[in-house]
Design a protein around this motif. Structure first.
Motif, PDB file in Angstrom:
ATOM      1  N   LYS A 214      12.707  -6.081 -27.864  1.00 28.90           N
ATOM      2  CA  LYS A 214      11.439  -5.443 -26.722  1.00 28.90           C
ATOM      3  C   LYS A 214      10.436  -5.926 -27.667  1.00 28.90           C
ATOM      4  O   LYS A 214       9.276  -6.660 -26.868  1.00 28.90           O
ATOM      5  CB  LYS A 214      11.543  -4.091 -26.945  1.00 28.90           C
ATOM      6  CG  LYS A 214      11.988  -3.392 -25.836  1.00 28.90           C
ATOM      7  CD  LYS A 214      11.731  -1.979 -25.643  1.00 28.90           C
ATOM      8  CE  LYS A 214      12.908  -1.160 -24.786  1.00 28.90           C
ATOM      9  NZ  LYS A 214      12.778   0.283 -24.988  1.00 28.90           N
ATOM     10  N   CYS A 215      10.388  -6.181 -28.866  1.00 31.51           N
ATOM     11  CA  CYS A 215       9.141  -6.393 -29.632  1.00 31.51           C
ATOM     12  C   CYS A 215       9.154  -8.114 -30.047  1.00 31.51           C
ATOM     13  O   CYS A 215       8.157  -8.715 -30.013  1.00 31.51           O
ATOM     14  CB  CYS A 215       9.069  -5.991 -31.255  1.00 31.51           C
ATOM     15  SG  CYS A 215       8.898  -4.210 -31.080  1.00 31.51           S
TER      16      CYS A 215
ATOM     17  N   CYS B 243      14.358  -7.481 -32.709  1.00 31.78           N
ATOM     18  CA  CYS B 243      14.238  -6.456 -31.589  1.00 31.78           C
ATOM     19  C   CYS B 243      14.014  -7.058 -30.321  1.00 31.78           C
ATOM     20  O   CYS B 243      12.940  -7.778 -30.264  1.00 31.78           O
ATOM     21  CB  CYS B 243      13.043  -5.480 -31.996  1.00 31.78           C
ATOM     22  SG  CYS B 243      12.471  -4.338 -30.730  1.00 31.78           S
TER      23      CYS B 243
ATOM     24  N   CYS C 189      13.975   0.568 -34.036  1.00 33.65           N
ATOM     25  CA  CYS C 189      13.187  -0.452 -34.345  1.00 33.65           C
ATOM     26  C   CYS C 189      11.774  -0.139 -34.959  1.00 33.65           C
ATOM     27  O   CYS C 189      11.330   1.089 -34.215  1.00 33.65           O
ATOM     28  CB  CYS C 189      12.719  -1.295 -33.227  1.00 33.65           C
ATOM     29  SG  CYS C 189      11.386  -2.350 -33.446  1.00 33.65           S
TER      30      CYS C 189
ATOM     31  N   GLY D 289       8.831  -0.932 -34.812  1.00 30.95           N
ATOM     32  CA  GLY D 289       7.895  -1.351 -34.158  1.00 30.95           C
ATOM     33  C   GLY D 289       7.739  -0.578 -32.907  1.00 30.95           C
ATOM     34  O   GLY D 289       6.526   0.142 -32.507  1.00 30.95           O
ATOM     35  N   CYS D 290       9.091  -0.471 -32.258  1.00 33.43           N
ATOM     36  CA  CYS D 290       8.910   0.094 -30.749  1.00 33.43           C
ATOM     37  C   CYS D 290       9.501   1.527 -30.712  1.00 33.43           C
ATOM     38  O   CYS D 290       9.538   2.235 -29.277  1.00 33.43           O
ATOM     39  CB  CYS D 290       9.177  -0.746 -29.390  1.00 33.43           C
ATOM     40  SG  CYS D 290      10.731  -1.241 -29.786  1.00 33.43           S
TER      41      CYS D 290
HETATM   42 ZN   LIG Z   1      10.946  -3.138 -31.342  1.00 35.73          ZN
END
Ligand SMILES: [Zn+2]
Length: 259
Positions: free
Chosen positions: A255-256, A253, A233, A235-236
């Motif tokens: 988590k995001c 994602c 990902c 982002g994270c």
């Molecule tokens: Zn993410």
């Protein structure tokens, strides 16, 4: 599958044919043509395309104030402007020969997609029930349909009668940038989330057009180049997951994009 940014690029190809005369039209596969060849010969052949426009995933080439060629690109279609040659690209389905030695080629590998013709473009759009273009819709109009929607946020973004132009891939990107879970119901978001989503929608579509809808040219912070189960990902650093909604596979994602 061509979405708004792709069709905007095809529009730029079509724009090169403005002010030329279409000298001849060759249909190499009639399955892709939703209009009689005789109609094309009567209303398009010998004419100069005056203007091009786009609504969502549809491209229009206006031959007069109301007569228009309509192109839809299905899953794999594209439009290309090039010098005339007898060596046509594979899967060329319809060919517009121009008086400047160039040609417009409608190419499609798979069966969906179509070239049509109408004598009244406004009536055609009304009948089709196409919503406003996703790049043209105002924030106020967007927020008013957002407030009314009860569907999953991704289904809302891809509903062509509410807003035209966004499909599977760009909906996933917009939701990733907004940090929203694709299956969360639209009516469970705060009103401020609608504004946030509108901003990301505009930003993603404009960026994709600027980068010629080429995944390799998109910013590193984008999900599109990472549409693969287990990809990292942007982002994270966690793992990108796939999911299915209305029978279509998408990516996000976990988590995001928490619900
Ligand atoms: Zn993410």
């Amino acid at each position: 599958m061509p979405e708004l940014p792709d069709v905007e690029l095809f529009k730029k190809q079509a724009d090169k044919a403005l002010d030329t005369t279409i000298e001849d039209i060759e249909v190499t596969d009639s399955k892709f043509i939703g209009v009689a060849k005789s109609t094309l010969d009567k209303y398009v052949k010998g004419k100069k395309p005056q203007e091009s426009s786009r609504r969502g995933k549809y491209l229009f080439l206006l031959m007069s104030s109301s007569n228009a060629l309509i192109m839809h690109f299905g899953m794999t279609g594209l439009l290309k402007y090039s010098k005339q040659t007898s060596d046509l690209p594979e899967y060329t389905k319809c060919l517009f020969l121009l008086d400047n030695g160039h040609q417009l080629m409608y190419i499609s590998k798979r069966k969906l997609g179509k070239v049509e013709f109408t004598k009244n473009l406004d009536a055609w759009i009304d009948k089709t029930g196409l919503g406003p273009d996703a790049l043209e819709i105002s924030e106020a109009d967007f927020l008013s349909v957002f407030k009314e929607s009860r569907s999953a946020i991704k289904s809302f973004l891809t509903n062509q009668s509410l807003m035209a132009g966004i499909g599977n891939i760009y909906a996933d990107e917009i939701l990733f940038q907004a940090g929203m879970h694709p299956k969360q119901k639209t009516n469970s978001f705060d009103p401020d989330d609608g504004k946030k989503l509108y901003g990301h929608m505009q930003e993603v579509l404009k960026k994709a057009i600027e980068k010629e809808a080429d995944p390799a040219k998109l910013p590193d912070s984008y999900l599109i180049p990472k549409r693969k189960q287990g990809a990292k990902c942007p982002g994270c650093g966690g793992k990108v997951n796939s999911y299915t909604l209305s029978g279509r596979r998408g990516y996000f994602c976990p988590k995001c994009q928490k619900k």
